[in-house]
Structures are given as structure tokens and as C-alpha cells.
Scaffold this active site. Structure first.
Site, PDB file in Angstrom:
ATOM      1  N   GLU A  47       0.930  -1.459   0.209  1.00 11.06           N
ATOM      2  CA  GLU A  47      -0.081  -0.040  -0.077  1.00 11.06           C
ATOM      3  C   GLU A  47       0.949   1.510   0.068  1.00 11.06           C
ATOM      4  O   GLU A  47       0.539   2.168  -0.517  1.00 11.06           O
ATOM      5  CB  GLU A  47      -0.962   0.008   1.156  1.00 11.06           C
ATOM      6  CG  GLU A  47      -2.062  -0.849   1.162  1.00 11.06           C
ATOM      7  CD  GLU A  47      -2.617  -0.810  -0.326  1.00 11.06           C
ATOM      8  OE1 GLU A  47      -3.097   0.076  -0.864  1.00 11.06           O
ATOM      9  OE2 GLU A  47      -3.318  -2.030  -0.522  1.00 11.06           O
ATOM     10  N   TYR A 128      -6.629   6.317   4.032  1.00 15.85           N
ATOM     11  CA  TYR A 128      -6.781   5.342   2.869  1.00 15.85           C
ATOM     12  C   TYR A 128      -5.952   4.049   3.523  1.00 15.85           C
ATOM     13  O   TYR A 128      -6.503   2.979   3.341  1.00 15.85           O
ATOM     14  CB  TYR A 128      -6.280   5.843   1.473  1.00 15.85           C
ATOM     15  CG  TYR A 128      -6.078   4.460   0.507  1.00 15.85           C
ATOM     16  CD1 TYR A 128      -7.254   3.716   0.098  1.00 15.85           C
ATOM     17  CD2 TYR A 128      -4.567   4.031   0.605  1.00 15.85           C
ATOM     18  CE1 TYR A 128      -6.986   2.713  -0.630  1.00 15.85           C
ATOM     19  CE2 TYR A 128      -4.616   2.880  -0.268  1.00 15.85           C
ATOM     20  CZ  TYR A 128      -5.681   2.267  -0.870  1.00 15.85           C
ATOM     21  OH  TYR A 128      -5.747   0.962  -1.545  1.00 15.85           O
ATOM     22  N   ASP A 146      -9.358   5.584  -2.148  1.00 14.49           N
ATOM     23  CA  ASP A 146      -8.382   6.250  -2.855  1.00 14.49           C
ATOM     24  C   ASP A 146      -8.839   7.059  -3.867  1.00 14.49           C
ATOM     25  O   ASP A 146     -10.151   7.225  -4.277  1.00 14.49           O
ATOM     26  CB  ASP A 146      -7.045   5.505  -3.068  1.00 14.49           C
ATOM     27  CG  ASP A 146      -7.503   4.383  -4.131  1.00 14.49           C
ATOM     28  OD1 ASP A 146      -8.589   4.181  -4.684  1.00 14.49           O
ATOM     29  OD2 ASP A 146      -6.378   3.752  -4.401  1.00 14.49           O
TER      30      ASP A 146
HETATM   31  N1  ADE Z   1      -3.752   0.264  -5.481  1.00 11.85           N
HETATM   32  C1  ADE Z   1      -3.341   0.659  -4.168  1.00 11.85           C
HETATM   33  N2  ADE Z   1      -3.343  -0.449  -3.262  1.00 11.85           N
HETATM   34  C2  ADE Z   1      -3.405  -1.524  -4.332  1.00 11.85           C
HETATM   35  C3  ADE Z   1      -3.277  -2.961  -4.062  1.00 11.85           C
HETATM   36  N3  ADE Z   1      -3.301  -3.392  -2.956  1.00 11.85           N
HETATM   37  N4  ADE Z   1      -3.669  -3.915  -5.310  1.00 11.85           N
HETATM   38  C4  ADE Z   1      -3.741  -3.196  -6.417  1.00 11.85           C
HETATM   39  N5  ADE Z   1      -3.673  -1.778  -6.518  1.00 11.85           N
HETATM   40  C5  ADE Z   1      -3.560  -1.202  -5.565  1.00 11.85           C
END
Ligand code: ADE
Length: 345
Positions: A47, A128, A146
Site C-alpha cells: 500500500e 486510505y 483512494d
Molecule cells: N492500489 C493501491 N493498493 C493496491 C493494491 N493492494 N492492489 C492493487 N492496486 C492497488
């Protein structure tokens, strides 16, 4: 009339069960169905990396980091410079500094806190990320909203008022929809929907599993959403950067911890000023400087054009991080671009 939103999660989860992307940090729906949970360290690391970074780019770094630092304890014990160098190229370097701070706090706590309310107290974790880690790693009924989720919901609800208000409404709507028994898959399904179908430019409504819920689709121009006021153009800054060579070594410098690219290795140079390029300043030594060209880079708040100069040291070495040219590594992108122009003798 679009369908009732409260039946959207079931539809989305059915789609996710057969369409989930296979991602290196993800525990797929089949494994989750057996009750398995992913490692919070991997969830958190992904993340943080994926903020402001594309999935393919982030994935390379994710694999390198987890190979080198397989758990939060290993990362907590890593040297700052090593982590900063491994982060080079991912940008937004405050994230890397916070990553280390966070790893050390988590190590001291004996593990990741399990709720969004506690996670958000850690360095580098905003609403987020707290929601995403709580839902994905711990199964908390938390929302992870997000920019992608905002885009999806601005379309589903055809929100055209002031963007701040729209965002607050989206947070409320998403929070209310998170299913208590499958918060992780719900969050992941929204990520996948935003990435693969409800894309910014050309949403593919024909294959969208939730198109019947979508007010923007009903209106006929889903890509009109989200409606945001136009961003001001970024200011342009210019400056000079220097490749000072002595034998097989080159002069690098460690940037101050605070500020842009803080704590990273860099090349010596002038200040970066708004407007036209001024005369050459900021050279680390007197010498015969040859201009090699210009490199450009775009940061969050400005774009940058740097004129790159090369010179050979004639006299005493000025202070700095003298590094073997062959061993140069871990430069942020803007300096890596300048270094790539080096003419080797
Ligand atoms: N964008 C933000 N976190 C994500 C995740 N865990 N998998 C795919 N896209 C993402």
C-alpha cells in the site's frame, strides 16, 4: 433508473471471485475463502509503495524489498541509506523515510495494530492506507477510498458538485456498503474495477459488472466524471547539476533529511529557481566544465529542467560522497537521468 446501490457489493464480489488480478502482495479470493489471511507486512508495504506509483512499477520494488527484507523486523533493522537507495526511482521519498520509521515502531510494538483507528497513528499511514491494511490484513469492516475508488463512485453516483463535498459523500457511501463478512475482497474488487474497467479515460462500461448501478452511464458520458476544477499549470524551475570526475570516482552528495528528495543521494548543483535558466552557479570545484545537455523531470508541485555539466577534478577533492562510477546506485530519477549523460573517458 439505476439499480439500488445496496445490492452492488454482491454483484461486485461475484465478479471479483472470477476476475481478481493476480498480484504479488495479494491473497486471492480462493485462498481467502479457506480462511487464510495475508501477511500484514506485505499488505502494508504494497500500500505504501502503490501510492503515486503504477502496479507494474511498484511490483518490481515490492519483490526486491520482500526478498531483501522479508519481514518487518528485518526492515526495522536495515540501515537508512540502504533503504533509501533501494527506494530510488519510486519517488516521493518522504514515503521511504516514513516506511522505516513505521517499521521500527511496529517492531517496538510487537506487531501491526489491527484496526484502522490505531494504524492511522503510525508514520506514513493516512486514512486510505489505514482502511486498506485493516480490511485486507485484519478483516476489519473498514473502507479504503483512494483516487480510483473516488473516480468509480463519482460515476456511479454522477456527482458533479464541489469536489470536496463529493469526496465526503463518497466516503460515506463506500463505508456504508462495505460488507461485514468480506471487507478485504470488497476493497480489492473496487481497486480492480477502477484499474481494469472504470479507467480514467475510456471506461469499458460494456463489460462492467456494476453498470446497472451507474448513473453516469445512464447519462451516457461516464468519462465526464469525476468533475474537478482545472488544476493550475505547474511552475517550471531550472538549475545546474554537476558530474565531477576524479579518476574512476564521481562526486555525489547526501541531501539534507528535510525537504525534497530528503536523505537521498544526489549530485551537486545550484538551487532550482523558477523562470529562465540563469548563468552557471553551484559548481563543486573550479574547472573546465562542459555542458552535456539538459534533463527534465516532473515533481508534484513543479517541473524541472537541469543543465548537466561534466568536469574533471584538477586539485584537491571537495567534500562529499566520492563514489566509484561503476558502483553508483540508488540515485533518485532526476539525478539518475543526469548521471546517464556522463561521458566515460
Ligand atoms: N492500489 C493501491 N493498493 C493496491 C493494491 N493492494 N492492489 C492493487 N492496486 C492497488
Amino acid at each position: 433508473m439505476s439499480a439500488k446501490l445496496n445490492t452492488l457489493p454482491d454483484r461486485l464480489l461475484d465478479w471479483y471471485a472470477v476476475s481478481a488480478r493476480d498480484l504479488p502482495w495479494r491473497m486471492g479470493p480462493a485462498a481467502r475463502a479457506t480462511g487464510e489471511r495475508p501477511d500484514p507486512y506485505r499488505v502494508w508495504l504494497a500500500e505504501i509503495m502503490l501510492q503515486q506509483t503504477t502496479v507494474p512499477h511498484g511490483a518490481r520494488y515490492f519483490l526486491a524489498f520482500t526478498e531483501r527484507w522479508p519481514d518487518v523486523g528485518a526492515l526495522a533493522e536495515a540501515k537508512d541509506e540502504e533503504v533509501m537507495a533501494a527506494w530510488a526511482g519510486l519517488g516521493y521519498y518522504a514515503r521511504a523515510r516514513n516506511l522505516l520509521k513505521c517499521a521500527r515502531q511496529v517492531q517496538a510494538l510487537g506487531g501491526f495494530p489491527k484496526t484502522a483507528k490505531e494504524l492511522i497513528k503510525l508514520p506514513g499511514i493516512g486514512p486510505y492506507t489505514a482502511g486498506a491494511v485493516a480490511a485486507l490484513a485484519f478483516g476489519e469492516r473498514a473502507a479504503a477510498v483512494d483516487g480510483n475508488v473516488e473516480r468509480v463512485f463519482s460515476r456511479l453516483l454522477a456527482l458533479s458538485g464541489p469536489w470536496d463535498k463529493a469526496k465526503a459523500r463518497i466516503c460515506r457511501e463506500v463505508s456504508a456498503l462495505v460488507p461485514a463478512d468480506r471487507p478485504a475482497e470488497f476493497a480489492e474488487a473496487l481497486m480492480d474495477l477502477g484499474a481494469t474497467i472504470c479507467a480514467p479515460k475510456r471506461p469499458n462500461c460494456l463489460i462492467c459488472p456494476v453498470s446497472e448501478f451507474c448513473k453516469a452511464r445512464e447519462e451516457g458520458v461516464p468519462e465526464r466524471y469525476p468533475v474537478k476544477t482545472k488544476k493550475k499549470p505547474k511552475p517550471h524551475r531550472t538549475g545546474h547539476v554537476f558530474l565531477l570526475v576524479d579518476g574512476d570516482h564521481i562526486l555525489l552528495e547526501r541531501r539534507p533529511d528535510k525537504g525534497l528528495l530528503g536523505g537521498m543521494l544526489g549530485l551537486p548543483g545550484s538551487d532550482w529557481r523558477e523562470g529562465e535558466l540563469g548563468e552557471m552557479t553551484g559548481a563543486p570545484a573550479r574547472g573546465d566544465w562542459r555542458a552535456l545537455g539538459e534533463v527534465r523531470h516532473v515533481f508534484t508541485h513543479f517541473s524541472l529542467g537541469l543543465t548537466v555539466w561534466q568536469g574533471t577534478l584538477d586539485g584537491d577533492r571537495p567534500d562529499g560522497v566520492w563514489t566509484q562510477i561503476e558502483a553508483v546506485d540508488g540515485l533518485p530519477s532526476v539525478f539518475a537521468k543526469a548521471f546517464a549523460l556522463l561521458e566515460r573517458g
